[in-house]
Scaffold this motif. Structure first.
Motif, PDB file in Angstrom:
ATOM      1  N   PHE A   5      10.918   4.912   3.730  1.00 36.61           N
ATOM      2  CA  PHE A   5       9.673   5.475   3.219  1.00 36.61           C
ATOM      3  C   PHE A   5       9.659   7.003   3.298  1.00 36.61           C
ATOM      4  O   PHE A   5       9.092   7.667   2.419  1.00 36.61           O
ATOM      5  CB  PHE A   5       8.469   4.870   3.936  1.00 36.61           C
ATOM      6  CG  PHE A   5       8.103   3.516   3.409  1.00 36.61           C
ATOM      7  CD1 PHE A   5       7.562   3.373   2.147  1.00 36.61           C
ATOM      8  CD2 PHE A   5       8.341   2.370   4.155  1.00 36.61           C
ATOM      9  CE1 PHE A   5       7.236   2.124   1.634  1.00 36.61           C
ATOM     10  CE2 PHE A   5       8.034   1.113   3.654  1.00 36.61           C
ATOM     11  CZ  PHE A   5       7.476   0.984   2.389  1.00 36.61           C
ATOM     12  N   ALA A   6      10.301   7.571   4.308  1.00 35.73           N
ATOM     13  CA  ALA A   6      10.425   9.031   4.362  1.00 35.73           C
ATOM     14  C   ALA A   6      11.263   9.516   3.179  1.00 35.73           C
ATOM     15  O   ALA A   6      10.925  10.505   2.523  1.00 35.73           O
ATOM     16  CB  ALA A   6      11.070   9.455   5.683  1.00 35.73           C
ATOM     17  N   GLY A   7      12.348   8.803   2.895  1.00 38.42           N
ATOM     18  CA  GLY A   7      13.227   9.191   1.803  1.00 38.42           C
ATOM     19  C   GLY A   7      12.570   9.089   0.441  1.00 38.42           C
ATOM     20  O   GLY A   7      12.624  10.033  -0.358  1.00 38.42           O
TER      21      GLY A   7
ATOM     22  N   ASP B  39      10.475  -3.119  -4.083  1.00 41.10           N
ATOM     23  CA  ASP B  39       9.749  -3.251  -2.817  1.00 41.10           C
ATOM     24  C   ASP B  39       8.883  -4.501  -2.799  1.00 41.10           C
ATOM     25  O   ASP B  39       8.822  -5.220  -1.794  1.00 41.10           O
ATOM     26  CB  ASP B  39       8.844  -2.023  -2.606  1.00 41.10           C
ATOM     27  CG  ASP B  39       9.461  -1.022  -1.653  1.00 41.10           C
ATOM     28  OD1 ASP B  39      10.217  -1.436  -0.764  1.00 41.10           O
ATOM     29  OD2 ASP B  39       9.183   0.180  -1.805  1.00 41.10           O
ATOM     30  N   ILE B  40       8.187  -4.744  -3.907  1.00 43.30           N
ATOM     31  CA  ILE B  40       7.278  -5.889  -3.971  1.00 43.30           C
ATOM     32  C   ILE B  40       8.049  -7.207  -4.082  1.00 43.30           C
ATOM     33  O   ILE B  40       7.798  -8.159  -3.331  1.00 43.30           O
ATOM     34  CB  ILE B  40       6.316  -5.759  -5.176  1.00 43.30           C
ATOM     35  CG1 ILE B  40       5.605  -4.391  -5.166  1.00 43.30           C
ATOM     36  CG2 ILE B  40       5.302  -6.902  -5.163  1.00 43.30           C
ATOM     37  CD1 ILE B  40       4.846  -4.076  -3.910  1.00 43.30           C
ATOM     38  N   VAL B  41       8.998  -7.241  -5.011  1.00 42.29           N
ATOM     39  CA  VAL B  41       9.751  -8.471  -5.275  1.00 42.29           C
ATOM     40  C   VAL B  41      10.614  -8.866  -4.083  1.00 42.29           C
ATOM     41  O   VAL B  41      10.808 -10.053  -3.808  1.00 42.29           O
ATOM     42  CB  VAL B  41      10.620  -8.306  -6.548  1.00 42.29           C
ATOM     43  CG1 VAL B  41      11.509  -9.526  -6.767  1.00 42.29           C
ATOM     44  CG2 VAL B  41       9.733  -8.067  -7.760  1.00 42.29           C
TER      45      VAL B  41
ATOM     46  N   LEU C  12       0.827  -1.206   0.000  1.00 41.30           N
ATOM     47  CA  LEU C  12       0.000   0.000   0.000  1.00 41.30           C
ATOM     48  C   LEU C  12       0.862   1.258   0.000  1.00 41.30           C
ATOM     49  O   LEU C  12       0.601   2.201  -0.756  1.00 41.30           O
ATOM     50  CB  LEU C  12      -0.934  -0.008   1.215  1.00 41.30           C
ATOM     51  CG  LEU C  12      -2.076  -1.033   1.184  1.00 41.30           C
ATOM     52  CD1 LEU C  12      -2.816  -1.039   2.521  1.00 41.30           C
ATOM     53  CD2 LEU C  12      -3.028  -0.736   0.035  1.00 41.30           C
ATOM     54  N   LEU C  13       1.888   1.290   0.847  1.00 43.31           N
ATOM     55  CA  LEU C  13       2.771   2.455   0.913  1.00 43.31           C
ATOM     56  C   LEU C  13       3.549   2.644  -0.382  1.00 43.31           C
ATOM     57  O   LEU C  13       3.711   3.771  -0.871  1.00 43.31           O
ATOM     58  CB  LEU C  13       3.739   2.316   2.092  1.00 43.31           C
ATOM     59  CG  LEU C  13       3.146   2.560   3.480  1.00 43.31           C
ATOM     60  CD1 LEU C  13       4.156   2.180   4.563  1.00 43.31           C
ATOM     61  CD2 LEU C  13       2.740   4.020   3.640  1.00 43.31           C
ATOM     62  N   ALA C  14       4.038   1.538  -0.932  1.00 45.44           N
ATOM     63  CA  ALA C  14       4.784   1.611  -2.186  1.00 45.44           C
ATOM     64  C   ALA C  14       3.882   2.106  -3.316  1.00 45.44           C
ATOM     65  O   ALA C  14       4.294   2.930  -4.145  1.00 45.44           O
ATOM     66  CB  ALA C  14       5.374   0.246  -2.526  1.00 45.44           C
ATOM     67  N   SER C  15       2.645   1.622  -3.343  1.00 47.01           N
ATOM     68  CA  SER C  15       1.694   2.067  -4.368  1.00 47.01           C
ATOM     69  C   SER C  15       1.405   3.553  -4.216  1.00 47.01           C
ATOM     70  O   SER C  15       1.248   4.278  -5.213  1.00 47.01           O
ATOM     71  CB  SER C  15       0.386   1.268  -4.263  1.00 47.01           C
ATOM     72  OG  SER C  15       0.626  -0.112  -4.468  1.00 47.01           O
TER      73      SER C  15
END
Length: 206
Positions: A193-195, A55-57, A18-21
């Motif tokens: 995630f901040a970066g 991120d997903i892989v 979700l965050l990556a999306s």
């Protein structure tokens, strides 16, 4: 960070997707809205897409995930050069990123060699340091951006790159630590995630 502390792979995986999306969608929307489009700006989308796939892989295959992150890192490095040149900032003004680069990679190598808290296994040393060497490319240039330009986009990108880079140093330390502290894993999550969100958001203020 909370789902990381739960220790449940499924919960963290869903949250991570979700965050990556979110950061990918944010980047695409801001890219479309950007009115000062230059061809090289496509590079930052490639970089963010690479990290998204990574991120997903990464949750299923570490090496393949690292490969996509490498694409993202090298793309960010290329984008940094293009952006600075477009702003009239030439290599002679930020060449000292090389000193930052050598200091970070060399310093971590020495720290790992003498550390009693973590040790990278022999079979992983080459790929671990090769990856850190690549992520430090855009991270070290990121440290120069605040000093060589007052462009908000570049500065935001620089801070994002620094946090992104630091997250991988933290992750490497956690992965090969003798005592895995959950707080270190949370720090990695926060920094990354901040970066990457700052990197995505930097598209808005060209």
């Amino acid at each position: 960070m909370f789902t990381t502390s739960l220790g449940e792979h499924k919960a963290r995986g869903i949250n991570k997707i979700l965050l990556a999306s979110f950061y990918l969608i944010l980047a695409v929307i801001l890219f479309i809205q950007n009115r000062e489009f230059n061809t090289f700006h496509v590079i930052i989308l490639i970089a963010i897409l690479g990290t998204y796939i990574g991120d997903i892989v990464l949750m299923y295959h570490f090496n393949f995930g690292a490969l996509f992150f490498t694409i993202g890192n090298l793309s960010l490095f290329a984008y940094d050069f293009c952006l600075l040149e477009s702003l009239g900032v030439h290599f002679s003004q930020y060449w000292w990123f090389i000193l930052v680069y050598v200091g970070l990679v060399g310093g971590y190598f020495i720290l790992e060699h003498f550390s009693t808290h973590f040790k990278i296994e022999k079979k992983d040393r080459l790929k671990a340091f090769a990856y850190l060497a690549m992520v430090t490319l855009h991270g070290s240039i990121g440290t120069t951006m605040y000093f060589v330009t007052d462009n908000k986009s570049a500065i935001l990108l620089g801070f994002g790159s620094i946090l992104f880079m630091l997250s991988d140093y933290v992750l490497c330390s956690y992965k090969y630590s003798f005592n895995k502290e959950s707080s270190v894993h949370k720090l990695n999550t926060f920094l990354y995630f901040a970066g990457i969100l700052l990197i995505a958001w930097s598209i808005y203020v060209f």
